[in-house]
Design a protein around this motif. Structure first.
Motif, PDB file in Angstrom:
ATOM      1  N   LYS A  21      -5.171   6.242  -5.565  1.00  0.00           N
ATOM      2  CA  LYS A  21      -6.328   6.160  -6.462  1.00  0.00           C
ATOM      3  C   LYS A  21      -6.321   4.902  -7.333  1.00  0.00           C
ATOM      4  N   PRO A  22      -5.187   4.483  -7.911  1.00  0.00           N
ATOM      5  CA  PRO A  22      -5.210   3.246  -8.718  1.00  0.00           C
ATOM      6  C   PRO A  22      -5.652   2.022  -7.919  1.00  0.00           C
ATOM      7  N   PHE A  23      -5.265   1.963  -6.647  1.00  0.00           N
ATOM      8  CA  PHE A  23      -5.681   0.826  -5.806  1.00  0.00           C
ATOM      9  C   PHE A  23      -7.191   0.833  -5.611  1.00  0.00           C
ATOM     10  N   TRP A  24      -7.746   1.984  -5.252  1.00  0.00           N
ATOM     11  CA  TRP A  24      -9.189   2.041  -5.017  1.00  0.00           C
ATOM     12  C   TRP A  24      -9.968   1.793  -6.308  1.00  0.00           C
ATOM     13  N   GLU A  25      -9.459   2.258  -7.421  1.00  0.00           N
ATOM     14  CA  GLU A  25     -10.125   1.993  -8.704  1.00  0.00           C
ATOM     15  C   GLU A  25     -10.113   0.507  -9.015  1.00  0.00           C
ATOM     16  N   ALA A  26      -8.986  -0.158  -8.757  1.00  0.00           N
ATOM     17  CA  ALA A  26      -8.907  -1.601  -9.007  1.00  0.00           C
ATOM     18  C   ALA A  26      -9.852  -2.359  -8.086  1.00  0.00           C
ATOM     19  N   ALA A  27      -9.898  -1.974  -6.819  1.00  0.00           N
ATOM     20  CA  ALA A  27     -10.803  -2.637  -5.870  1.00  0.00           C
ATOM     21  C   ALA A  27     -12.247  -2.488  -6.310  1.00  0.00           C
ATOM     22  N   ASP A  28     -12.598  -1.314  -6.830  1.00  0.00           N
ATOM     23  CA  ASP A  28     -13.949  -1.056  -7.314  1.00  0.00           C
ATOM     24  C   ASP A  28     -14.261  -1.903  -8.542  1.00  0.00           C
ATOM     25  N   GLN A  29     -13.330  -1.945  -9.479  1.00  0.00           N
ATOM     26  CA  GLN A  29     -13.552  -2.706 -10.714  1.00  0.00           C
ATOM     27  C   GLN A  29     -13.652  -4.205 -10.449  1.00  0.00           C
ATOM     28  N   LEU A  30     -12.867  -4.688  -9.480  1.00  0.00           N
ATOM     29  CA  LEU A  30     -12.837  -6.121  -9.171  1.00  0.00           C
ATOM     30  C   LEU A  30     -13.943  -6.544  -8.213  1.00  0.00           C
ATOM     31  N   GLY A  31     -14.611  -5.583  -7.591  1.00  0.00           N
ATOM     32  CA  GLY A  31     -15.591  -5.920  -6.561  1.00  0.00           C
ATOM     33  C   GLY A  31     -14.943  -6.539  -5.341  1.00  0.00           C
ATOM     34  N   SER A  32     -13.751  -6.069  -5.000  1.00  0.00           N
ATOM     35  CA  SER A  32     -12.970  -6.657  -3.909  1.00  0.00           C
ATOM     36  C   SER A  32     -13.609  -6.424  -2.546  1.00  0.00           C
ATOM     37  N   VAL A  33     -13.447  -7.398  -1.677  1.00  0.00           N
ATOM     38  CA  VAL A  33     -13.680  -7.181  -0.257  1.00  0.00           C
ATOM     39  C   VAL A  33     -12.406  -6.529   0.287  1.00  0.00           C
ATOM     40  N   ILE A  34     -12.531  -5.334   0.827  1.00  0.00           N
ATOM     41  CA  ILE A  34     -11.378  -4.621   1.391  1.00  0.00           C
ATOM     42  C   ILE A  34     -11.609  -4.475   2.888  1.00  0.00           C
ATOM     43  N   PHE A  35     -10.887  -5.277   3.659  1.00  0.00           N
ATOM     44  CA  PHE A  35     -11.026  -5.276   5.113  1.00  0.00           C
ATOM     45  C   PHE A  35     -10.006  -4.304   5.689  1.00  0.00           C
ATOM     46  N   LEU A  50       0.802  -1.217   0.000  1.00  0.00           N
ATOM     47  CA  LEU A  50       0.000   0.000   0.000  1.00  0.00           C
ATOM     48  C   LEU A  50       0.841   1.276   0.000  1.00  0.00           C
ATOM     49  N   GLN A  51       2.172   1.137   0.025  1.00  0.00           N
ATOM     50  CA  GLN A  51       3.026   2.320  -0.083  1.00  0.00           C
ATOM     51  C   GLN A  51       3.047   2.882  -1.499  1.00  0.00           C
ATOM     52  N   ASN A  52       2.456   2.150  -2.446  1.00  0.00           N
ATOM     53  CA  ASN A  52       2.429   2.598  -3.838  1.00  0.00           C
ATOM     54  C   ASN A  52       1.105   2.161  -4.459  1.00  0.00           C
ATOM     55  N   GLY A  53       0.265   3.120  -4.833  1.00  0.00           N
ATOM     56  CA  GLY A  53      -1.068   2.801  -5.298  1.00  0.00           C
ATOM     57  C   GLY A  53      -1.097   1.947  -6.557  1.00  0.00           C
ATOM     58  N   ALA A  54      -0.248   2.265  -7.532  1.00  0.00           N
ATOM     59  CA  ALA A  54      -0.245   1.506  -8.784  1.00  0.00           C
ATOM     60  C   ALA A  54       0.213   0.075  -8.555  1.00  0.00           C
ATOM     61  N   ARG A  55       1.256  -0.104  -7.743  1.00  0.00           N
ATOM     62  CA  ARG A  55       1.759  -1.453  -7.470  1.00  0.00           C
ATOM     63  C   ARG A  55       0.780  -2.231  -6.599  1.00  0.00           C
ATOM     64  N   ALA A  56       0.086  -1.542  -5.674  1.00  0.00           N
ATOM     65  CA  ALA A  56      -0.937  -2.205  -4.868  1.00  0.00           C
ATOM     66  C   ALA A  56      -2.069  -2.699  -5.758  1.00  0.00           C
ATOM     67  N   ALA A  57      -2.455  -1.897  -6.743  1.00  0.00           N
ATOM     68  CA  ALA A  57      -3.494  -2.303  -7.689  1.00  0.00           C
ATOM     69  C   ALA A  57      -3.057  -3.534  -8.472  1.00  0.00           C
ATOM     70  N   GLU A  58      -1.810  -3.546  -8.887  1.00  0.00           N
ATOM     71  CA  GLU A  58      -1.267  -4.678  -9.650  1.00  0.00           C
ATOM     72  C   GLU A  58      -1.304  -5.961  -8.821  1.00  0.00           C
ATOM     73  N   VAL A  59      -0.866  -5.881  -7.576  1.00  0.00           N
ATOM     74  CA  VAL A  59      -0.846  -7.075  -6.721  1.00  0.00           C
ATOM     75  C   VAL A  59      -2.273  -7.514  -6.387  1.00  0.00           C
ATOM     76  N   LEU A  60      -3.192  -6.563  -6.218  1.00  0.00           N
ATOM     77  CA  LEU A  60      -4.591  -6.931  -5.957  1.00  0.00           C
ATOM     78  C   LEU A  60      -5.172  -7.683  -7.157  1.00  0.00           C
ATOM     79  N   CYS A  61      -4.887  -7.224  -8.365  1.00  0.00           N
ATOM     80  CA  CYS A  61      -5.366  -7.930  -9.566  1.00  0.00           C
ATOM     81  C   CYS A  61      -4.781  -9.339  -9.642  1.00  0.00           C
TER      82      CYS A  61
END
Length: 322
Positions: free
Chosen positions: A156-170, A116-127
């Protein structure tokens, strides 16, 4: 199906892999007592045996009549302080061993870790995690280390990815609450985790993230911290500057919550504010500050039979596609 929605696990194989691959993580130091130091920072607590004792965990689940358990990693180990690329490798290592453990023991439902120290990389790992079968991630309240905020524009890239994927974010409090006054009397657990979560969630709410990324299923841990109790003040602050702030009533209605409040009166109040249909039974296993007999509070609170079925597993079964 009885499901514990909030627990933590450090697979034994992960600890072995960390020791074997120490050279891959120059900013991470494994301490002699079993804790970690990230980027030269304050050492964490040691990894306690119950975090890694899978046989004992399954025995406890049997005793509590819990069929499945949602497990994130251990927040002390998320390493948001290290350089981003090192954090990516670290998160991937944790996720690989959580996935491996869940494959060998299907009663565990894993939540991924992301850098989570990097939004784009966090989005990549979440995908990547979703592609591997994860349904979402457990994230700490303070990305980039002490004082970090979840509404940081770089995320922002992380939150966008979570939204697109329908992720559960605890969303879960971290090792350091951000307030040095809680380091006595056991208050880091009793109070610090609450204030940390309250501040992090309030920022997300006022930033508009909860409703903007509405397809992400945001879980506010430890019963939403103090959010239900301060909804009046949150609302009043919103009304004073509603052109700039997100609506706290809309946000609280959109999120999900565990039952770890340790008092049936508090659980009933939480349900009255957010709706019983937003609650999921949880333990915070294996930590003593949690609820290690988590079905009892649901049984002891004034709910209908249908609400108890949903709280004790029905909602989690739906969210995690079990």
């Amino acid at each position: 199906m009885i499901i514990d929605c909030h627990a933590h696990l450090v697979p034994p194989s992960l600890l072995e892999a960390i020791r074997a691959r120490a050279q891959d993580f120059p900013s991470i130091k494994l301490m002699e007592d079993g804790g970690f130091s990230f980027a030269g920072g304050k050492p964490t607590r040691p990894v306690s045996k119950p975090l890694s004792d899978i046989a004992a965990r399954l025995k406890w689940m049997d005793e509590q009549k819990i069929e499945r358990q949602v497990v994130g990693g251990w927040l002390d180990m998320f390493a948001y302080e290290v350089p981003a690329e090192e954090g990516v490798k670290w998160s991937r290592l944790i996720n690989a061993h959580l996935a491996q453990t869940a494959k060998s023991e299907p009663r565990f439902v894993p939540l991924a870790t992301v850098p989570l120290q990097n939004g784009a990389r966090a989005a990549e790992v979440l995908c990547e995690a979703h592609a591997a079968g994860f349904k979402g991630a457990m994230i700490g309240t303070q990305p980039k280390g002490k004082g970090g905020v979840l509404d940081d524009p770089s995320l922002k890239p992380f939150w966008e990815a979570a939204d697109q994927l329908g992720s559960v974010i605890f969303i879960h409090p971290v090792f350091e609450s951000g307030d040095d006054r809680v380091h006595d009397y056991g208050m880091a657990n009793a109070v610090g985790r609450i204030t940390d979560t309250l501040i992090a969630m309030s920022r997300l709410i006022y930033a508009g993230h909860v409703t903007r990324y509405a397809n992400a299923k945001i879980v506010a841990g430890i019963g939403g911290a103090a959010l239900p109790y301060v909804i009046g003040r949150l609302r009043r602050n919103f009304l004073l500057d509603r052109e700039k702030l997100g609506d706290p009533d809309a946000a609280l209605a959109a999120m999900y919550y565990d039952t770890i409040v340790q008092d049936p009166r508090a659980l009933r109040y939480l349900a009255d504010i957010v709706g019983a249909d937003r609650l999921m039974m949880g333990s915070d296993m294996p930590f003593p500050i949690g609820d290690l007999a988590p079905l009892n509070i649901v049984a002891g609170t004034n709910f209908s039979d249908a609400e108890r079925v949903a709280i004790n597993g029905g909602l989690a079964q739906h969210l995690f596609g079990l």
